[in-house]
Enzyme design. Structure first.
Site, PDB file in Angstrom:
ATOM      1  CG  HIS A 173       3.668  11.517  18.190  1.00 36.21           C
ATOM      2  ND1 HIS A 173       2.230  12.320  18.672  1.00 36.21           N
ATOM      3  CD2 HIS A 173       3.041  12.320  16.714  1.00 36.21           C
ATOM      4  CE1 HIS A 173       1.374  12.361  17.900  1.00 36.21           C
ATOM      5  NE2 HIS A 173       2.183  12.943  16.230  1.00 36.21           N
ATOM      6  CD  GLU A 183       1.159  12.213  10.428  1.00 33.37           C
ATOM      7  OE1 GLU A 183       1.997  11.576   9.500  1.00 33.37           O
ATOM      8  OE2 GLU A 183       0.177  12.406  10.901  1.00 33.37           O
TER       9      GLU A 183
END
Ligand SMILES: *[C@@H]1O[C@H](CO)[C@@H](O)[C@H](O)[C@H]1NC(C)=O
Ligand SMILES: *[C@@H]1O[C@H](CO)[C@@H](O)[C@H](O)[C@H]1NC(C)=O
Ligand SMILES: *[C@@H]1O[C@H](CO)[C@@H](O)[C@H](O)[C@H]1NC(C)=O
Ligand SMILES: *[C@@H]1O[C@H](CO)[C@@H](O)[C@H](O)[C@H]1NC(C)=O
Ligand SMILES: *[C@@H]1O[C@H](CO)[C@@H](O)[C@H](O)[C@H]1NC(C)=O
Ligand SMILES: *[C@@H]1O[C@H](CO)[C@@H](O)[C@H](O)[C@H]1NC(C)=O
Length: 389
Positions: A100, A205
Site C-alpha cells: 500500500h 499486516e
C-alpha cells in the site's frame, strides 16, 4: 467451474487440502529483484519495467512472430509454456505483490520516532489531529497508487502486458484504497479480467497491538466498495486484533502459507487460466509471503510493486495442523520519557498490557494459540522487514 464446485462439497475440499502439501519456490532468472546484485532500497519498479530482465525464452524459438512481440508478451507466452510442459501437479504463476501507499500511521511513526510510536502512540487510535486506527492513505499514498496506475497503463499500451486474471487485497483500508486507485479506470485490453478484487483476511499486516492493524467491520468495507467480493467466512468484526497479544514471525509464516494455499486452490477450482495474480498487502506480510515462497529478502517501499514467478508443486504428503502462540506485548500509558533506542515509560506511567482503546471484538488470541490446517516443512523465518507497514 460450476460443475466442479458442485461436485466437491466443502468437506471434500477441506480433506483435499489437508492431504496434500504445496511446495512453493521462486523461479529465478526472470526478474532483477531475484538477483543478489539488485538493491531493494534503490530499486524503482516503474523505472525498471517491473524488473523484467531483457532476455530470450525457450518459447521464443518455436515462433517466428517472436521478433515483433514485446518482452512482456514473450514472458507471458513463456509462462504458458512452462505450465504446458510440466507435470499436472506443478503450476507456475506470477504474483504481483503491491505494498500500500503511505498511510497516516506511516507519517505518525516518522513524526514520533519508532520507539515512542511503538510503545505508546501506536496503541491509540490517533492524536486528535489525525487518526491512524486502520489508517487511510495520506495524499502521498494516493499519489503513489496513482503512479502504479499510470505505470500499469503504460505497460498495457506500450508493453501489451497481460493484466492480472485475479485480484486480492488485504482488508485494511490502506490496501483497499491502494488497489482501488491503482486499478480503477484503466483502459484495459480486450478480453482481460475485470478488476473485481477479493478481500482476504489473511493478507492483512502482521497483527500487532498497534491500532493501524485493527480493521474496520465487514459492513464498512462493503459500503466502501460495494461491487468487490469479500471472501466467504469473513467475520463482521475483526476477531484477530485484540490490543494485547501480537502475532509472532512464526505465526505469521504459517498464516502466509495458509493464504497462499487458499489462493492456489481457489484459482484451480475456477478452472480458468489464472497465470497473473495481483495481491495488495503490506511490508511485513509481503516479507512473510516472500519467505514462504523461497524468495530472497526484498523490502518494498510504500507503494512499490514487484512480480514474483512462483512454482507450486503439490505433493502427496500429509500435513499437520500448525498452532502458534502469540506473544503478549506491553506498552506505556503515557508518552515515554524520551525517544531512546528502546521504549522507556515515564516513571509515573509503568508498562501495562491492557489496551488504551476499547476493543469491541472477541479476544480469541488471549486464551490460546491460533491454528491453521497447514504446515511448513521447516519453520521459515520471515525476513526482509523494513519497519511497520
Ligand atoms: C520443495 O522444493 C525444493 C526445490 O525443488 C526442494 O529443495 C525441497 O526439498 C522441497 N520441499 C519439500 C517439502 O519437498
Ligand atoms: C531492455 O530493452 C528495452 C527496449 O528494448 C530497453 O529500453 C531497456 O533499456 C532494456 N533494459 C535493460 C536493463 O537492458
Ligand atoms: C499528530 O500527528 C501528526 C503527524 O502525523 C502531526 O502533524 C500533528 O501535529 C499531531 N497532532 C498533535 C495534536 O500533536
Ligand atoms: C477509488 O478510486 C477512484 C479513482 O482514483 C477514486 O475516484 C475514488 O474516490 C476511490 N474510491 C474510494 C472509496 O477511495
Ligand atoms: C510483528 O509484530 C510484533 C509485535 O509488534 C513484532 O515484535 C514483530 O517484529 C513484527 N513482525 C514483523 C515482521 O513486523
Ligand atoms: C461498522 O462500523 C461502523 C463504524 O466504522 C459503525 O458505524 C457500524 O455501526 C458498524 N456496523 C456493524 C454492523 O457493526
Amino acid at each position: 467451474m460450476k460443475i466442479l464446485s458442485w461436485a466437491f462439497p466443502v468437506l471434500g475440499l477441506a480433506t483435499l487440502i489437508q492431504a496434500s502439501y504445496i511446495n512453493y519456490t521462486t523461479v529465478t532468472g526472470y526478474f532483477m529483484q531475484d538477483e543478489a546484485s539488485t538493491d531493494a532500497d534503490t530499486f524503482i519498479y516503474y523505472e525498471e519495467n517491473f524488473g523484467l530482465i531483457n532476455r530470450t525464452y525457450a518459447a521464443d524459438f518455436d515462433d517466428p512472430a517472436s521478433k515483433d512481440m514485446t518482452q512482456w508478451q514473450r514472458f507471458y507466452r513463456e509462462i504458458v509454456r512452462l505450465n504446458l510442459q510440466s507435470p499436472s501437479n506443478v503450476e507456475f504463476k506470477v504474483f504481483f505483490f503491491g505494498r500500500h501507499g503511505d498511510g497516516y500511521h506511516n507519517d505518525a511513526q516518522t513524526y514520533y520516532g519508532t520507539p515512542a510510536w511503538n510503545c505508546y502512540w501506536a496503541e491509540l487510535d490517533g492524536n486528535g489531529t489525525i487518526s491512524w486506527y486502520d489508517a487511510a492513505l495520506s495524499p502521498t499514498g494516493i499519489a503513489q497508487a496513482q503512479t502504479a496506475h499510470d505505470f500499469w497503463q503504460w505497460l498495457i499500451n506500450d508493453q501489451k502486458i497481460h493484466t492480472p486474471d485475479a485480484y486480492y487485497t488485504s482488508p485494511l483500508t490502506r490496501c483497499l484504497e491502494t488497489a482501488n486507485v491503482t486499478f480503477t479506470g484503466l483502459d484495459m485490453p480486450e478480453d482481460s479480467s475485470e478488476f473485481k478484487p477479493t478481500v482476504k483476511e489473511l493478507f492483512r499486516e502482521n497483527i500487532s497491538i498497534h491500532t493501524c492493524d485493527n480493521r474496520h467491520n465487514k459492513t464498512y468495507i462493503h459500503d466502501m466498495f460495494p461491487s468487490w467480493i469479500i471472501e466467504d467466512g469473513f467475520s463482521e468484526n475483526d476477531e484477530l486484533w485484540n490490543g494485547v497479544t501480537a502475532e509472532t514471525d512464526a505465526a505469521e509464516a504459517v498464516r502466509s502459507k495458509k493464504v497462499m494455499d487458499e489462493v492456489f486452490l481457489q484459482l484451480k477450482m475456477a478452472q480458468e487460466s489464472n497465470l497473473f495474480v495481483s495481491v495488495t498487502s503490506h511490508s511485513g506480510e509481503i516479507g512473510s509471503l516472500l519467505s514462504v515462497l523461497g524468495h530472497r529478502t526484498f523490502s518494498l517501499n510504500t507503494g512499490a510493486v514487484i512480480p514474483v514467478l512462483i512454482k507450486a508443486e503439490t505433493l502427496d504428503k500429509n500435513v499437520a495442523t500448525a498452532c502458534k502462540t502469540w506473544s503478549v506485548s506491553a506498552h506505556c500509558t503515557a508518552p515515554p520519557a524520551t525517544s531512546l533506542a528502546n521504549c522507556v515509560c515515564a516513571a509515573s506511567a509503568a508498562e501495562v498490557t491492557t489496551p488504551l482503546v476499547s476493543v469491541t471484538s472477541v479476544l480469541p488470541t488471549e486464551t490460546g494459540p491460533i491454528c491453521y490446517n497447514t504446515a511448513l516443512p521447516t519453520e521459515a523465518t520471515p525476513a526482509g522487514r523494513a519497519g511497520r507497514a
